[in-house]
Design a protein around this motif. Structure first.
Motif, PDB file in Angstrom:
ATOM      1  N   MET A  95      53.612  67.338  43.454  1.00 17.28           N
ATOM      2  CA  MET A  95      53.624  67.944  44.783  1.00 17.28           C
ATOM      3  C   MET A  95      55.027  67.884  45.365  1.00 17.28           C
ATOM      4  N   ARG A  96      55.417  68.942  46.013  1.00 12.02           N
ATOM      5  CA  ARG A  96      56.714  68.991  46.696  1.00 12.02           C
ATOM      6  C   ARG A  96      56.450  68.827  48.190  1.00 12.02           C
ATOM      7  N   LEU A  97      57.017  67.789  48.779  1.00 12.60           N
ATOM      8  CA  LEU A  97      56.732  67.425  50.163  1.00 12.60           C
ATOM      9  C   LEU A  97      57.860  67.838  51.103  1.00 12.60           C
ATOM     10  N   PHE A  98      57.462  68.259  52.307  1.00  9.09           N
ATOM     11  CA  PHE A  98      58.403  68.678  53.347  1.00  9.09           C
ATOM     12  C   PHE A  98      57.920  68.160  54.698  1.00  9.09           C
ATOM     13  N   VAL A  99      58.819  68.155  55.679  1.00  7.67           N
ATOM     14  CA  VAL A  99      58.431  67.968  57.077  1.00  7.67           C
ATOM     15  C   VAL A  99      59.131  69.046  57.898  1.00  7.67           C
ATOM     16  N   ASP A 100      58.499  69.412  59.013  1.00  8.81           N
ATOM     17  CA  ASP A 100      59.077  70.463  59.847  1.00  8.81           C
ATOM     18  C   ASP A 100      60.185  69.897  60.730  1.00  8.81           C
ATOM     19  N   ALA A 101      60.867  70.784  61.437  1.00  7.10           N
ATOM     20  CA  ALA A 101      62.004  70.365  62.267  1.00  7.10           C
ATOM     21  C   ALA A 101      61.574  69.417  63.376  1.00  7.10           C
ATOM     22  N   GLY A 102      60.344  69.569  63.872  1.00  5.75           N
ATOM     23  CA  GLY A 102      59.853  68.700  64.939  1.00  5.75           C
ATOM     24  C   GLY A 102      59.265  67.402  64.445  1.00  5.75           C
ATOM     25  N   ARG A 103      59.199  67.234  63.121  1.00  2.00           N
ATOM     26  CA  ARG A 103      58.685  66.021  62.477  1.00  2.00           C
ATOM     27  C   ARG A 103      57.218  65.734  62.813  1.00  2.00           C
ATOM     28  N   MET A 104      56.439  66.797  63.106  1.00  2.00           N
ATOM     29  CA  MET A 104      55.021  66.578  63.372  1.00  2.00           C
ATOM     30  C   MET A 104      54.129  67.325  62.382  1.00  2.00           C
ATOM     31  N   ILE A 105      54.726  67.989  61.404  1.00  3.90           N
ATOM     32  CA  ILE A 105      53.969  68.673  60.356  1.00  3.90           C
ATOM     33  C   ILE A 105      54.513  68.217  59.008  1.00  3.90           C
ATOM     34  N   ARG A 106      53.616  67.786  58.139  1.00  5.55           N
ATOM     35  CA  ARG A 106      54.006  67.529  56.752  1.00  5.55           C
ATOM     36  C   ARG A 106      53.404  68.625  55.884  1.00  5.55           C
ATOM     37  N   ALA A 107      54.187  69.119  54.971  1.00  4.58           N
ATOM     38  CA  ALA A 107      53.741  70.208  54.105  1.00  4.58           C
ATOM     39  C   ALA A 107      53.823  69.761  52.654  1.00  4.58           C
ATOM     40  N   SER A 108      52.879  70.238  51.857  1.00  2.00           N
ATOM     41  CA  SER A 108      52.932  69.982  50.419  1.00  2.00           C
ATOM     42  C   SER A 108      52.669  71.284  49.681  1.00  2.00           C
ATOM     43  N   VAL A 109      53.411  71.464  48.615  1.00  2.71           N
ATOM     44  CA  VAL A 109      53.299  72.648  47.769  1.00  2.71           C
ATOM     45  C   VAL A 109      53.008  72.162  46.361  1.00  2.71           C
ATOM     46  N   TYR A 110      52.020  72.760  45.697  1.00  2.00           N
ATOM     47  CA  TYR A 110      51.728  72.330  44.335  1.00  2.00           C
ATOM     48  C   TYR A 110      51.052  73.435  43.542  1.00  2.00           C
ATOM     49  N   HIS A 111      51.248  73.369  42.239  1.00  2.93           N
ATOM     50  CA  HIS A 111      50.651  74.309  41.295  1.00  2.93           C
ATOM     51  C   HIS A 111      49.670  73.543  40.427  1.00  2.93           C
ATOM     52  N   LEU A 112      48.422  73.995  40.414  1.00  3.03           N
ATOM     53  CA  LEU A 112      47.390  73.395  39.574  1.00  3.03           C
ATOM     54  C   LEU A 112      46.969  74.396  38.509  1.00  3.03           C
ATOM     55  N   HIS A 113      46.907  73.917  37.271  1.00  3.40           N
ATOM     56  CA  HIS A 113      46.386  74.728  36.170  1.00  3.40           C
ATOM     57  C   HIS A 113      45.194  73.971  35.595  1.00  3.40           C
ATOM     58  N   PRO A 114      44.015  74.119  36.225  1.00  4.57           N
ATOM     59  CA  PRO A 114      42.851  73.322  35.820  1.00  4.57           C
ATOM     60  C   PRO A 114      42.487  73.567  34.365  1.00  4.57           C
ATOM     61  N   ARG A 115      42.255  72.461  33.653  1.00  2.00           N
ATOM     62  CA  ARG A 115      41.898  72.548  32.241  1.00  2.00           C
ATOM     63  C   ARG A 115      40.772  71.584  31.920  1.00  2.00           C
ATOM     64  N   GLY A 116      40.243  71.714  30.712  1.00  2.00           N
ATOM     65  CA  GLY A 116      39.118  70.897  30.284  1.00  2.00           C
ATOM     66  C   GLY A 116      37.933  71.790  29.963  1.00  2.00           C
ATOM     67  N   VAL A 117      36.957  71.259  29.232  1.00  2.00           N
ATOM     68  CA  VAL A 117      35.827  72.066  28.768  1.00  2.00           C
ATOM     69  C   VAL A 117      35.037  72.649  29.927  1.00  2.00           C
ATOM     70  N   VAL A 118      34.696  71.810  30.912  1.00  2.00           N
ATOM     71  CA  VAL A 118      33.882  72.285  32.027  1.00  2.00           C
ATOM     72  C   VAL A 118      34.642  73.316  32.850  1.00  2.00           C
ATOM     73  N   ILE A 119      35.926  73.046  33.103  1.00  2.00           N
ATOM     74  CA  ILE A 119      36.726  73.982  33.884  1.00  2.00           C
ATOM     75  C   ILE A 119      36.855  75.307  33.157  1.00  2.00           C
ATOM     76  N   SER A 120      37.000  75.269  31.832  1.00  2.00           N
ATOM     77  CA  SER A 120      37.096  76.508  31.059  1.00  2.00           C
ATOM     78  C   SER A 120      35.837  77.345  31.212  1.00  2.00           C
ATOM     79  N   MET A 121      34.669  76.691  31.236  1.00  2.00           N
ATOM     80  CA  MET A 121      33.423  77.427  31.434  1.00  2.00           C
ATOM     81  C   MET A 121      33.395  78.081  32.804  1.00  2.00           C
ATOM     82  N   LEU A 122      33.840  77.344  33.818  1.00  2.00           N
ATOM     83  CA  LEU A 122      33.881  77.906  35.163  1.00  2.00           C
ATOM     84  C   LEU A 122      34.806  79.112  35.225  1.00  2.00           C
ATOM     85  N   GLN A 123      35.937  79.034  34.527  1.00  3.24           N
ATOM     86  CA  GLN A 123      36.896  80.125  34.555  1.00  3.24           C
ATOM     87  C   GLN A 123      36.368  81.345  33.808  1.00  3.24           C
TER      88      GLN A 123
END
Length: 261
Positions: A95-123
């Motif tokens: 996760m890439r973490l940030f805070v806003d200029a007012g320091r009252m918001i934290r932001a996170s950015v992330y990429h998920l590539h779900p894998r595994g047998v069950v997830i593959s069935m869902l996909q």
């Protein structure tokens, strides 16, 4: 991070709820153990280098960083939740973490590539996307976590009462998610001027807020017994069958009422 925890606890729940074949030995008790592992212990977040994640969409991370910094957000750190990596080793990410200029918001950015047998069935049946590129913003005000993310339809477990989550479509651009959250926090503070948001002045401040949110989620999961009837029925789209009732009792650790007869 609040939405991240919800999604990581969700995947096998969705497969079970939709009546898909479970891995051998994966009954209600095993599902509860997995949920307890996700929600029941403190999570360790450590600084990492993106170079250690060759399958991550680094262009997405860098594009989001550029857009957020143009809005006055400050990059804090790239972190990995090593607790979740241990539980879901095939779905490792950062996760890439940030805070806003007012320091009252934290932001996170992330990429998920779900894998595994069950997830593959869902996909395969198009019930879960192959890639998730998430932007999540959180503000903590008087014990309440105001959360905005682009995860509509994929984080189906209910958040705790302390979290007020608004989910926008997956395709929502980064800056639209930002604008929506900034509007929500402005409206909240205007309605309640006596409330002061938590200030994120440092990396440790951000981690402490994430930890408090996790405690709230863990408490809620324990209260509902890991998985609630409402959540399971909502995923099924109908009342539970007798077999599903038995499975839910096993998840929640409740005795079979017929066994006492």
């Amino acid at each position: 991070m609040e939405v991240f925890f919800l999604m990581m606890g969700l995947w096998l729940v969705v497969a079970v709820a939709l009546g898909m074949r479970r891995p051998r030995g994966f009954g209600g008790a095993a599902l509860r153990a997995r949920l307890d592992a996700v929600y029941g212990e403190p999570h360790e977040l450590v600084r990492v280098s993106p170079a250690g994640f060759p399958e991550a969409d680094l262009e997405f991370y860098d594009r989001a960083k550029k857009e957020l910094e143009a809005k006055g957000y400050t990059f804090i750190a790239d972190v990995e939740d090593t607790t979740l990596t241990r539980i879901y080793p095939h779905n490792r990410t950062f996760m890439r973490l940030f805070v806003d200029a007012g320091r009252m918001i934290r932001a996170s950015v992330y990429h998920l590539h779900p894998r595994g047998v069950v997830i593959s069935m869902l996909q395969l049946v198009q019930l879960f996307p192959r890639h998730l590129r998430v932007i999540e913003l959180s503000s903590e005000v008087a014990g309440t976590f105001l959360v905005t993310s682009n995860t509509h339809g994929v984080d189906r477990l209910e958040p705790p009462p302390e979290a007020k989550v608004e989910r926008l479509p997956l395709s929502t651009p980064v800056l639209e998610v930002v604008a929506r959250h900034e509007k929500r926090i402005t409206e909240l503070l205007r309605e309640h001027p006596e409330r002061s948001p938590v200030s994120y002045e440092s990396f440790d401040d951000v981690l402490a807020s994430i930890a408090r949110a996790h405690v709230a989620m863990a408490r809620h999961r324990q209260k509902v017994g890991g998985l609630s009837r409402d959540e399971l029925e909502r995923l099924k789209g109908r009342p539970l069958s007798a077999t599903e009732e038995a499975f839910l009792r096993e998840v929640q650790g409740k005795p079979d009422p017929d066994a006492a007869k």
